[in-house]
Design an enzyme around this catalytic site. Sequence first.
Site, short mmCIF file in Angstrom:
data_model
loop_
_atom_site.label_atom_id
_atom_site.label_comp_id
_atom_site.label_asym_id
_atom_site.label_seq_id
_atom_site.Cartn_x
_atom_site.Cartn_y
_atom_site.Cartn_z
N LYS A 118 0.82 -1.22 0.00
CA LYS A 118 0.00 0.00 0.00
C LYS A 118 0.85 1.26 0.00
O LYS A 118 0.46 2.28 -0.59
CB LYS A 118 -0.98 -0.02 1.18
CG LYS A 118 -2.09 -1.02 0.95
CD LYS A 118 -3.12 -1.03 2.04
CE LYS A 118 -4.15 -2.12 1.71
NZ LYS A 118 -5.09 -2.38 2.76
N LYS A 136 -11.49 -4.48 -1.69
CA LYS A 136 -12.52 -3.45 -1.77
C LYS A 136 -11.97 -2.05 -1.98
O LYS A 136 -12.70 -1.15 -2.39
CB LYS A 136 -13.43 -3.52 -0.55
CG LYS A 136 -12.78 -3.11 0.77
CD LYS A 136 -13.85 -2.99 1.83
CE LYS A 136 -13.59 -3.86 3.04
NZ LYS A 136 -12.33 -3.58 3.73
N LYS A 149 -5.56 -10.22 -5.15
CA LYS A 149 -6.73 -10.41 -4.29
C LYS A 149 -7.89 -9.51 -4.70
O LYS A 149 -7.66 -8.37 -5.11
CB LYS A 149 -6.30 -10.06 -2.85
CG LYS A 149 -7.30 -10.38 -1.79
CD LYS A 149 -6.87 -9.79 -0.45
CE LYS A 149 -7.18 -8.31 -0.35
NZ LYS A 149 -7.12 -7.78 1.01
N1 AQP Z 1 -10.31 -11.40 -1.46
C1 AQP Z 1 -10.51 -11.90 -0.26
N2 AQP Z 1 -10.63 -13.23 -0.08
C2 AQP Z 1 -10.85 -13.77 1.15
N3 AQP Z 1 -10.97 -13.01 2.26
C3 AQP Z 1 -10.86 -11.67 2.13
N4 AQP Z 1 -10.93 -10.67 3.02
C4 AQP Z 1 -10.75 -9.49 2.37
N5 AQP Z 1 -10.57 -9.70 1.06
C5 AQP Z 1 -10.63 -11.05 0.88
C6 AQP Z 1 -11.17 -10.85 4.45
O1 AQP Z 1 -12.26 -10.01 4.84
C7 AQP Z 1 -12.04 -9.56 6.18
C8 AQP Z 1 -12.14 -8.06 6.22
O2 AQP Z 1 -11.20 -7.51 5.34
P1 AQP Z 1 -10.57 -6.08 5.58
O3 AQP Z 1 -11.66 -5.10 5.70
O4 AQP Z 1 -9.63 -6.14 6.72
O5 AQP Z 1 -9.67 -5.82 4.35
P2 AQP Z 1 -9.89 -5.81 2.77
O6 AQP Z 1 -11.29 -6.13 2.38
O7 AQP Z 1 -8.81 -6.62 2.25
O8 AQP Z 1 -9.78 -4.28 2.40
P3 AQP Z 1 -8.59 -3.27 2.31
O9 AQP Z 1 -7.39 -3.77 3.03
O10 AQP Z 1 -9.12 -1.96 2.71
O11 AQP Z 1 -8.31 -3.15 0.86
P4 AQP Z 1 -7.57 -4.10 -0.07
O12 AQP Z 1 -8.46 -5.27 -0.23
O13 AQP Z 1 -7.46 -3.26 -1.26
O14 AQP Z 1 -6.25 -4.45 0.54
C9 AQP Z 1 -10.64 -10.03 6.57
O15 AQP Z 1 -10.78 -11.20 7.36
C10 AQP Z 1 -9.99 -10.37 5.26
O16 AQP Z 1 -9.01 -11.38 5.40
#
Ligand code: AQP
Length: 331
Positions: free
Chosen positions: A112, A200, A197
């Site tokens: 990030k 969101k 992955k």
């Molecule tokens: N793609 C995924 N597959 C399986 N599990 C996932 N989780 C998130 N993405 C996947 C799981 O959902 C829970 C909550 O996630 P989070 O809010 O901590 O994080 P996020 O959705 O990954 O969102 P970010 O970090 O804001 O953005 P990105 O995705 O861009 O990195 C967790 O238990 C997570 O493992």
Amino acid sequence: MKRIFSGIKPTGHLTLGNYLGAMRRWVEVDQHRSGSLFSVVDLHALTIEHDPARVRRLSRQAATLLLAAGLDPELCTLFVQSHVDEHARLSYILECTATDGELRRMIQYKEKSARARESGQSVRLSLLTYPALMAADILAYRTDEVPVGEDQTQHVELTRDLAVRFNQRYGHTFTVPRATHPPVAARVMDLQDPTSKMGKSHEAGAGIVYLLDEADVVRKKVMRAVTDSGRDVAYDREERPGVTNLLEIMAACTGRDPRELAGEYGSYGALKKDVADAVVEVLRPVRVRHAELAADPAYIDEVLRKGADRARGMARPTVDAAYRAIGLLPA
Ligand code: AQP
């Protein structure tokens, strides 16, 4: 009694990855084991560029979706992280337990911060330190199990290390937790880029199924999913990441085994059609219930207020104990 804690960040609209990797198990399994807490971890949403009004909106939406998915406030505690001061109080103590090298090794920080720098943005200090806050979220409740997707494994490992180190230096204070993962779909991949992955907070939405997407939008996204160069349907994460992702999604939605499913399909088209149907069926009741609950914001506020009161009562004794153990004078 096993204590269970997990959270979700209001950094974007919740996705199929969040649902299959985490939320569905919270609903079907974890909330029925006494002593489970689930949190909209809004402080974590401030670690990257954010719009205050959007974070507020997404926090409410995430809480509403968790209830729509089936979390029952009679069975578990649902609350917003920033409503319980103990998280931030304990986070500082854990920053005093962690080293900067440990935090700089976190994959999410590396990815990030690189993304922010590439787009000309500065990197907030909290992006580096938030794993200490996440450790506080978990340790404040003397948590035994943290049900998460695979991407959070490293942060839970750090939490374990910090708990062990603190206990050794200052006396036994924290329970050492462990991460648990779903048997399939622990890492749902982006439908347009099956090597990364489904996330969101990613900008491009074509490969991301959001929980509130209309059925025809879900179908379109699944039918346009990137598949692999081979022709047969095979379960192989390395060689066939696109098809394997679809098989995992299908397996998670239907309770089947992804390898067994692979043997039942002769073409990518037929598989995609069934995956689309399965995802639409799984998300339909969540969307319907979300619409009902969203019409009653006072109910959501009440659930979150009661949840925060309960969570505060559980966290305070542990956080007070950590303050005393590390050498701070009782107030
Ligand atoms: N793609 C995924 N597959 C399986 N599990 C996932 N989780 C998130 N993405 C996947 C799981 O959902 C829970 C909550 O996630 P989070 O809010 O901590 O994080 P996020 O959705 O990954 O969102 P970010 O970090 O804001 O953005 P990105 O995705 O861009 O990195 C967790 O238990 C997570 O493992």
